[in-house]
Design an enzyme around this catalytic site. Sequence first.
Site, short mmCIF file in Angstrom:
data_model
loop_
_atom_site.label_atom_id
_atom_site.label_comp_id
_atom_site.label_asym_id
_atom_site.label_seq_id
_atom_site.Cartn_x
_atom_site.Cartn_y
_atom_site.Cartn_z
CG HIS A 4 29.86 44.98 32.41
ND1 HIS A 4 29.49 46.28 32.65
CD2 HIS A 4 29.47 44.71 31.14
CE1 HIS A 4 28.90 46.78 31.57
NE2 HIS A 4 28.88 45.84 30.63
CB SER A 32 52.90 33.44 52.63
OG SER A 32 52.59 33.64 54.00
CE LYS A 43 48.68 33.96 49.72
NZ LYS A 43 48.02 35.00 50.46
CD GLU A 85 50.21 41.24 44.94
OE1 GLU A 85 49.53 41.64 45.88
OE2 GLU A 85 51.02 40.31 45.03
#
Length: 463
Positions: A161, A282, A288, A295
């Site tokens: 979980h 970024s 970043k 992704e």
Amino acid sequence: MTETTTNAMWGGRFAAGPDAIMEAINASIGFDKRLAKQDIDGSRAHAAMLAATGILSDSDAEAIREGLLTVLSEIEGGSFRFSTALEDIHMNVEARLKEVIGEPAGRLHTGRSRNDQVATDFKLWVRDQIDAAIAGLEALMRALLAQAEAGADWVMPGFTHLQTAQPVTWGHHMMAYVEMFARDRSRFIDARARMNECPLGAAALAGTSFPIDREMTARALGFDRPAANSLDAVSDRDFALEFLAAASICAMHLSRFAEELVIWSSAQFRFVRLSDRFSTGSSIMPQKKNPDAAELIRAKIGRIFGANVALMTVMKGLPLAYSKDMQEDKEQVFDAADNLMLALAAMEGMVRDMSANRAALEAAAGSGFSTATDLADWLVRVLGLPFREAHHVTGALVAMAEQGGVDLPDLSLEQMRSVHPGITADIFDVLGVHNSVASRMSYGGTAPEQVRAQVARWKEQLA
Ligand code: ARG
């Protein structure tokens, strides 16, 4: 309404050429040019067989052979001019062959049809992709094995979980993906074995009256045998569907792993550092470092599974044998294959380059009362408590630790004995995460010894 000249291949029956819209909806050359190599390989095998069986003269077969090689080199060299009016790769190649060698070109299509031709070409193409997928999976498995071997005894939290459950080892977690990708690999191997029957010679749908030798063409093209039913041979796209189904499951596995990498590389987890080579920055936030490759891999399942659904939907309800619907098979499979190979290569690169943050993994492994099960097991083993009662006692100890804002090993012996007087000091042995993982020696368990055995087994299998 545009009227072009009638078709060179079937002009005999046609008074007028197709409408421009008809040509646009009908043509597949825009995408099936990717089958050029397979188309020419198939034609060469067919021509050689026609000569061997005496259907074609040796001189015609030789002219065709030479001519096809010329056409192939034009295509590979980029000088070939593809024509939409000629619909597809089969007719483009044949028309150019006619320009190059003249009359003998017209004899190549003896005893075959575009229906068995396209089934053969496409199968050869899919078979190459299956081989590429297997190679890509093996490379990825090797990268995972290297990670597992280096970190066979590094502890980290195991989750259910996505809540801390029990400590596991980094190597064990890596090896879970080795198992998944190994199943993907075996699905591709199975599909390859099942699909390896040659459709060539099924002709349009019924076979042919020419004394062709289908064993010979099957062998020449690396098939195990000719497909046994001509109707089935020209209308079967199971091989493409099995490829897409195996690719979908593989992409789903890649997506799950990619999701873990996205979570693990976040500032909140810091379990792994992805290399600069597989990250991006970024344009506005200088701090970043984004896991874009992960992704995008996570997203690839969308188009790959989409292709699977699309082709299943195209094929459902089609009567035997060939229908033009089946021309819609290629773009889906091309796109899915391209993206699967890219995703596999990107994942392999990321895994090869990434470094696990051993300290962060270990710190997280001990938090969240991850050794509560070890404590309960100790109460069963040493004090002889029934597991349900041990579960209850442990629950009370967890609540006590939680209230005090500490982890289980930080409770004093007195505090523990206030919950159950039978507890002795050696309970602390099982509360450490290293002891916890080392104790999970059951087959397939997370103990470093078990992990090392699995690494050795897989290394041998991949050698
Ligand atoms: N371009 C066609 C396809 O991809 C080739 C087969 C055409 N056959 C036919 N009978 N029209 O399916």
